[in-house]
Motif scaffolding. Structure first.
Motif, PDB file in Angstrom:
ATOM      1  N   ARG A  16       0.824  -1.213   0.000  1.00  0.00           N
ATOM      2  CA  ARG A  16       0.000   0.000   0.000  1.00  0.00           C
ATOM      3  C   ARG A  16       0.857   1.262   0.000  1.00  0.00           C
ATOM      4  O   ARG A  16       0.376   2.327  -0.323  1.00  0.00           O
ATOM      5  N   PHE A  17       2.099   1.143   0.385  1.00  0.00           N
ATOM      6  CA  PHE A  17       2.999   2.297   0.403  1.00  0.00           C
ATOM      7  C   PHE A  17       3.714   2.481  -0.927  1.00  0.00           C
ATOM      8  O   PHE A  17       4.367   3.493  -1.145  1.00  0.00           O
ATOM      9  N   GLU A  18       3.628   1.500  -1.798  1.00  0.00           N
ATOM     10  CA  GLU A  18       4.289   1.606  -3.091  1.00  0.00           C
ATOM     11  C   GLU A  18       3.449   2.478  -4.017  1.00  0.00           C
ATOM     12  O   GLU A  18       2.232   2.314  -4.091  1.00  0.00           O
ATOM     13  N   PRO A  19       4.086   3.420  -4.732  1.00  0.00           N
ATOM     14  CA  PRO A  19       3.329   4.290  -5.632  1.00  0.00           C
ATOM     15  C   PRO A  19       2.606   3.490  -6.709  1.00  0.00           C
ATOM     16  O   PRO A  19       3.087   2.460  -7.170  1.00  0.00           O
ATOM     17  N   TYR A  20       1.456   3.983  -7.080  1.00  0.00           N
ATOM     18  CA  TYR A  20       0.624   3.449  -8.166  1.00  0.00           C
ATOM     19  C   TYR A  20      -0.014   2.097  -7.866  1.00  0.00           C
ATOM     20  O   TYR A  20      -0.515   1.453  -8.774  1.00  0.00           O
ATOM     21  N   VAL A  21      -0.024   1.675  -6.609  1.00  0.00           N
ATOM     22  CA  VAL A  21      -0.723   0.454  -6.219  1.00  0.00           C
ATOM     23  C   VAL A  21      -2.083   0.884  -5.683  1.00  0.00           C
ATOM     24  O   VAL A  21      -2.169   1.627  -4.712  1.00  0.00           O
ATOM     25  N   THR A  22      -3.151   0.465  -6.345  1.00  0.00           N
ATOM     26  CA  THR A  22      -4.488   0.845  -5.911  1.00  0.00           C
ATOM     27  C   THR A  22      -5.483  -0.265  -6.200  1.00  0.00           C
ATOM     28  O   THR A  22      -5.265  -1.094  -7.080  1.00  0.00           O
ATOM     29  N   THR A  23      -6.565  -0.263  -5.428  1.00  0.00           N
ATOM     30  CA  THR A  23      -7.667  -1.191  -5.673  1.00  0.00           C
ATOM     31  C   THR A  23      -8.895  -0.430  -6.169  1.00  0.00           C
ATOM     32  O   THR A  23      -9.917  -1.021  -6.456  1.00  0.00           O
ATOM     33  N   LYS A  24      -8.785   0.881  -6.270  1.00  0.00           N
ATOM     34  CA  LYS A  24      -9.909   1.718  -6.688  1.00  0.00           C
ATOM     35  C   LYS A  24      -9.878   1.938  -8.196  1.00  0.00           C
ATOM     36  O   LYS A  24      -8.813   2.136  -8.783  1.00  0.00           O
ATOM     37  N   SER A  25     -11.034   1.947  -8.803  1.00  0.00           N
ATOM     38  CA  SER A  25     -11.105   2.106 -10.258  1.00  0.00           C
ATOM     39  C   SER A  25     -10.596   3.471 -10.720  1.00  0.00           C
ATOM     40  O   SER A  25     -10.051   3.595 -11.811  1.00  0.00           O
ATOM     41  N   LYS A  26     -10.763   4.493  -9.895  1.00  0.00           N
ATOM     42  CA  LYS A  26     -10.290   5.828 -10.275  1.00  0.00           C
ATOM     43  C   LYS A  26      -9.157   6.310  -9.373  1.00  0.00           C
ATOM     44  O   LYS A  26      -8.839   7.491  -9.355  1.00  0.00           O
ATOM     45  N   GLY A  27      -8.545   5.402  -8.640  1.00  0.00           N
ATOM     46  CA  GLY A  27      -7.464   5.779  -7.739  1.00  0.00           C
ATOM     47  C   GLY A  27      -6.126   5.892  -8.461  1.00  0.00           C
ATOM     48  O   GLY A  27      -5.908   5.270  -9.497  1.00  0.00           O
ATOM     49  N   THR A  28      -5.247   6.723  -7.909  1.00  0.00           N
ATOM     50  CA  THR A  28      -3.905   6.868  -8.479  1.00  0.00           C
ATOM     51  C   THR A  28      -2.883   6.018  -7.740  1.00  0.00           C
ATOM     52  O   THR A  28      -1.802   5.770  -8.248  1.00  0.00           O
ATOM     53  N   GLY A  29      -3.206   5.603  -6.509  1.00  0.00           N
ATOM     54  CA  GLY A  29      -2.268   4.815  -5.730  1.00  0.00           C
ATOM     55  C   GLY A  29      -1.141   5.643  -5.144  1.00  0.00           C
ATOM     56  O   GLY A  29      -0.097   5.111  -4.775  1.00  0.00           O
ATOM     57  N   LEU A  30      -1.360   6.942  -5.020  1.00  0.00           N
ATOM     58  CA  LEU A  30      -0.300   7.811  -4.512  1.00  0.00           C
ATOM     59  C   LEU A  30      -0.528   8.271  -3.073  1.00  0.00           C
ATOM     60  O   LEU A  30       0.400   8.728  -2.422  1.00  0.00           O
ATOM     61  N   GLY A  31      -1.734   8.130  -2.558  1.00  0.00           N
ATOM     62  CA  GLY A  31      -2.066   8.653  -1.231  1.00  0.00           C
ATOM     63  C   GLY A  31      -1.129   8.225  -0.122  1.00  0.00           C
ATOM     64  O   GLY A  31      -0.449   9.051   0.492  1.00  0.00           O
ATOM     65  N   LEU A  32      -1.070   6.932   0.175  1.00  0.00           N
ATOM     66  CA  LEU A  32      -0.223   6.464   1.270  1.00  0.00           C
ATOM     67  C   LEU A  32       1.264   6.592   0.951  1.00  0.00           C
ATOM     68  O   LEU A  32       2.073   6.778   1.859  1.00  0.00           O
ATOM     69  N   ALA A  33       1.631   6.529  -0.325  1.00  0.00           N
ATOM     70  CA  ALA A  33       3.041   6.712  -0.698  1.00  0.00           C
ATOM     71  C   ALA A  33       3.495   8.122  -0.349  1.00  0.00           C
ATOM     72  O   ALA A  33       4.591   8.327   0.177  1.00  0.00           O
ATOM     73  N   ILE A  34       2.648   9.110  -0.612  1.00  0.00           N
ATOM     74  CA  ILE A  34       2.970  10.506  -0.285  1.00  0.00           C
ATOM     75  C   ILE A  34       3.013  10.702   1.220  1.00  0.00           C
ATOM     76  O   ILE A  34       3.930  11.334   1.754  1.00  0.00           O
ATOM     77  N   VAL A  35       2.027  10.154   1.928  1.00  0.00           N
ATOM     78  CA  VAL A  35       1.994  10.273   3.387  1.00  0.00           C
ATOM     79  C   VAL A  35       3.245   9.653   3.998  1.00  0.00           C
ATOM     80  O   VAL A  35       3.880  10.247   4.874  1.00  0.00           O
TER      81      VAL A  35
END
Length: 68
Positions: A16-35
Motif C-alpha cells: 500500500r505504500f508503493e506508488p501506483y498500487v491501488t484497488t480503486k477504479s479511479k485511484g492513483t495509488g499515490l495517497g499512502l506513498a505521499i503520506v
C-alpha cells in the motif's frame, strides 16, 4: 491514529505504500506513498494493519522534537 470500520487492507499491507498500487477504479495509488514520504522526512514512522473486529488501522508516530 485512524481506524476505519469498513474496508480493510487485502494482501500485503506493505504494498500500500508503493506508488501506483491501488484497488480503486479511479485511484492513483499515490495517497499512502505521499503520506509515508512526508512522515519519514519528519523522522516519523507509519504502519497499517487490519483490525480483527473489522476495518483497518493506520498509525503515524512523529517525534516531539529533534535534538540538534
Amino acid at each position: 491514529m485512524s481506524k476505519t470500520t469498513g474496508r480493510f487492507f487485502r494482501g500485503r499491507a506493505v504494498a500500500r505504500f508503493e506508488p501506483y498500487v491501488t484497488t480503486k477504479s479511479k485511484g492513483t495509488g499515490l495517497g499512502l506513498a505521499i503520506v509515508k514520504k512526508i512522515v519519514e522526512e519528519h523522522g516519523g514512522r507509519i504502519a497499517v494493519e487490519n483490525v480483527v473486529s473489522g476495518g483497518a488501522r493506520v498509525s503515524i508516530v512523529l517525534p516531539l522534537f529533534e535534538e540538534v
